[in-house]
Motif scaffolding. Structure first.
Motif, short mmCIF file in Angstrom:
data_model
loop_
_atom_site.label_atom_id
_atom_site.label_comp_id
_atom_site.label_asym_id
_atom_site.label_seq_id
_atom_site.Cartn_x
_atom_site.Cartn_y
_atom_site.Cartn_z
N UNK A 16 0.82 -1.21 0.00
CA UNK A 16 0.00 0.00 0.00
C UNK A 16 0.86 1.26 0.00
N UNK A 17 1.92 1.28 0.79
CA UNK A 17 2.78 2.46 0.86
C UNK A 17 3.34 2.81 -0.51
N UNK A 18 3.88 1.83 -1.21
CA UNK A 18 4.49 2.11 -2.50
C UNK A 18 3.46 2.52 -3.54
N UNK A 19 2.27 1.95 -3.48
CA UNK A 19 1.21 2.37 -4.39
C UNK A 19 0.77 3.80 -4.08
N UNK A 20 0.64 4.14 -2.80
CA UNK A 20 0.18 5.47 -2.42
C UNK A 20 1.22 6.55 -2.67
N UNK A 21 2.49 6.19 -2.68
CA UNK A 21 3.56 7.16 -2.94
C UNK A 21 3.85 7.34 -4.43
N UNK A 22 3.17 6.59 -5.26
CA UNK A 22 3.52 6.55 -6.68
C UNK A 22 3.56 7.95 -7.32
N UNK A 23 2.62 8.81 -6.95
CA UNK A 23 2.54 10.14 -7.57
C UNK A 23 3.20 11.22 -6.72
N UNK A 24 3.88 10.85 -5.66
CA UNK A 24 4.50 11.83 -4.76
C UNK A 24 5.90 12.20 -5.26
N UNK A 25 6.47 13.30 -4.72
CA UNK A 25 7.79 13.74 -5.20
C UNK A 25 8.89 12.70 -5.07
N UNK A 26 8.83 11.91 -4.01
CA UNK A 26 9.84 10.86 -3.80
C UNK A 26 9.09 9.54 -3.57
N UNK A 27 8.74 8.85 -4.66
CA UNK A 27 7.86 7.68 -4.55
C UNK A 27 8.50 6.46 -3.89
N UNK A 28 9.81 6.42 -3.82
CA UNK A 28 10.49 5.32 -3.13
C UNK A 28 11.09 5.91 -1.85
N UNK A 29 10.52 5.59 -0.69
CA UNK A 29 10.98 6.24 0.54
C UNK A 29 12.41 5.84 0.90
N UNK A 30 13.09 6.78 1.52
CA UNK A 30 14.44 6.48 2.01
C UNK A 30 14.37 5.53 3.20
N UNK A 31 13.36 5.75 4.06
CA UNK A 31 13.18 4.92 5.26
C UNK A 31 11.71 4.62 5.47
N UNK A 32 11.43 3.43 5.99
CA UNK A 32 10.15 3.11 6.60
C UNK A 32 10.43 2.81 8.06
N UNK A 33 9.61 3.41 8.94
CA UNK A 33 9.83 3.31 10.39
C UNK A 33 8.64 2.60 11.03
N UNK A 34 8.92 1.60 11.84
CA UNK A 34 7.87 0.90 12.56
C UNK A 34 8.40 0.42 13.91
N UNK A 35 7.49 0.06 14.79
CA UNK A 35 7.87 -0.60 16.02
C UNK A 35 7.83 -2.10 15.82
N UNK A 36 8.15 -2.83 16.88
CA UNK A 36 8.07 -4.29 16.84
C UNK A 36 7.40 -4.77 18.12
N UNK A 37 6.26 -5.45 17.94
CA UNK A 37 5.60 -6.11 19.06
C UNK A 37 5.81 -7.60 18.91
N UNK A 38 5.04 -8.21 18.00
CA UNK A 38 5.32 -9.61 17.66
C UNK A 38 6.54 -9.71 16.75
N UNK A 39 6.88 -8.62 16.07
CA UNK A 39 7.95 -8.64 15.07
C UNK A 39 7.44 -8.91 13.67
N UNK A 40 6.15 -9.27 13.54
CA UNK A 40 5.63 -9.70 12.24
C UNK A 40 5.53 -8.55 11.25
N UNK A 41 5.15 -7.36 11.70
CA UNK A 41 4.99 -6.23 10.78
C UNK A 41 6.34 -5.82 10.20
N UNK A 42 7.35 -5.66 11.04
CA UNK A 42 8.66 -5.28 10.52
C UNK A 42 9.21 -6.36 9.59
#
Length: 360
Positions: free
Chosen positions: A172-198
């Motif tokens: 979803x992030x990459x699809x939503x950034x497609x038309x933005x000035x920098x469509x490929x983010x330098x960083x994605x930031x998340x926490x870790x609870x189960x660790x599954x999302x990261x």
């Protein structure tokens, strides 16, 4: 009892779960206005927009799909979880969607607001009779007595997301950034609870060859930063996190350090200070883990600025502010827990207004 063939019920149940995901569509990707930053955009991926109100919604839906496909959940199965948090709310939501019974074994100090949300979703809860460290075992035993299925989000979330998690957060992030000035983010930031999302985001970045780097922010008492820094997969602190949804006293099976580029330890006072700025100044009704993420964003953006880099940074908002109005957003509650956001508040405000960062 139902007379429908188990396979037919399973297929229909999985279709219903997937249709629920499609009906609500991708969660919003919201720009965070920081006028002092030039050529660097910060976005918040708002997972609180899920019907159950948190990033755990995706995780639990995938777990239901996997358990149904493998025959562990059938039309008559009672689903049991061991948590007084967002997983219980999401579990109750999906159980109701499938006309299943849901029970949560909750720690003794579970906030009343969370219990109300479990009930609102049609679930039932019962206080654990054992200390917090034994809640998992107690819930597993309850599931066995009921002939039900234990929803083990620490062990099963990673494999479930890998098999049934599409579209993923990263999709979803990459699809939503497609038309933005920098469509490929330098960083994605998340926490870790189960660790599954990261782990899910990290696998996506490698699978598609993106140059995006993945940062995990880790609160006090959590085992993930020392485990990552020391390359010790079974590191444990034995102390609970005070930032709901992220941080664990031990490294969980779903944590995949090999796909993580940086783990940033964040003081709990800093998480509260950043949370207050998001809530009071930016008007973002986010939960405490989003404050932890914002502190990490400040650190990463400062590195980008020092290197003269342009680009975008995306941080996850794991849940909504509403469950925390009587806890992390209440100054008296914060004070009585020995949390002092004061030393960190000026750093967040200075970063937001000037782009300068000297907090390390």
């Amino acid at each position: 009892m139902t007379s429908e063939h188990p396979n037919a019920w399973a297929a229909a149940a999985i279709r219903r779960l997937r249709a629920e995901g499609r009906a609500h569509g991708p969660t919003p990707l919201r720009p965070l206005p920081l006028p002092a930053l030039r050529d660097i955009e910060v976005y918040l991926k708002d997972e609180s927009a899920h019907p159950a109100g948190s990033v755990k919604h995706r995780l639990v839906r995938a777990m239901f799909c996997r358990a149904i496909a493998s025959g562990r959940i059938t039309a008559d199965t009672t689903v049991v979880a061991a948590t007084g948090g967002a997983v219980a709310v999401a579990g109750a939501h999906f159980a109701r969607l499938l006309d299943l019974s849901f029970r949560a074994v909750v720690p003794a100090k579970t906030p009343a607001d969370t219990l109300v949300r479990i009930e609102r979703e049609g679930g039932r809860w019962q206080p654990a009779e054992q200390p917090p460290a034994a809640v998992q075992q107690e819930a597993r035993a309850l599931a066995e007595r009921l002939g039900g299925h234990f929803l083990d989000h620490f062990t099963d979330a990673g494999p479930a997301l890998a098999e049934y998690g599409e579209p993923t957060i990263a999709d979803e992030i990459f699809e939503q950034l497609r038309a933005e000035p920098h469509p490929v983010p330098a960083w994605i930031v998340t926490g870790a609870g189960t660790g599954a999302t990261s782990a899910s985001i990290g696998r996506h970045l490698r699978h598609h060859g993106h140059p995006t780097r993945l940062a995990v922010v880790d609160p006090e008492n959590s085992a993930y930063f020392p485990a990552w820094a020391s390359d010790c997969r079974d590191y444990a602190t034995g102390m609970p996190s005070r930032i709901p949804g992220i941080g664990r006293p031990r490294t969980e099976p779903g944590f995949l350090p090999s796909v993580i580029d940086l783990v940033i330890p964040v003081p709990d006072g800093a998480s509260i200070a950043a949370l207050r700025w998001l809530h009071d100044t930016a008007g973002v009704p986010a939960g405490p883990a989003a404050g932890t993420g914002l502190w990490g964003v400040c650190h990463l953006v400062s590195r980008m600025r020092a290197a003269g880099a342009r680009g975008s940074v995306v941080s996850l908002v794991g849940d909504h502010a509403e469950p925390y109005r009587n806890t992390h957003l209440d100054p008296e509650w914060v004070r009585t827990r020995g949390l002092d956001p004061g030393p960190y508040a000026d750093a967040v405000e200075r970063f937001a207004t000037t782009g300068e960062w000297d907090a390390g």
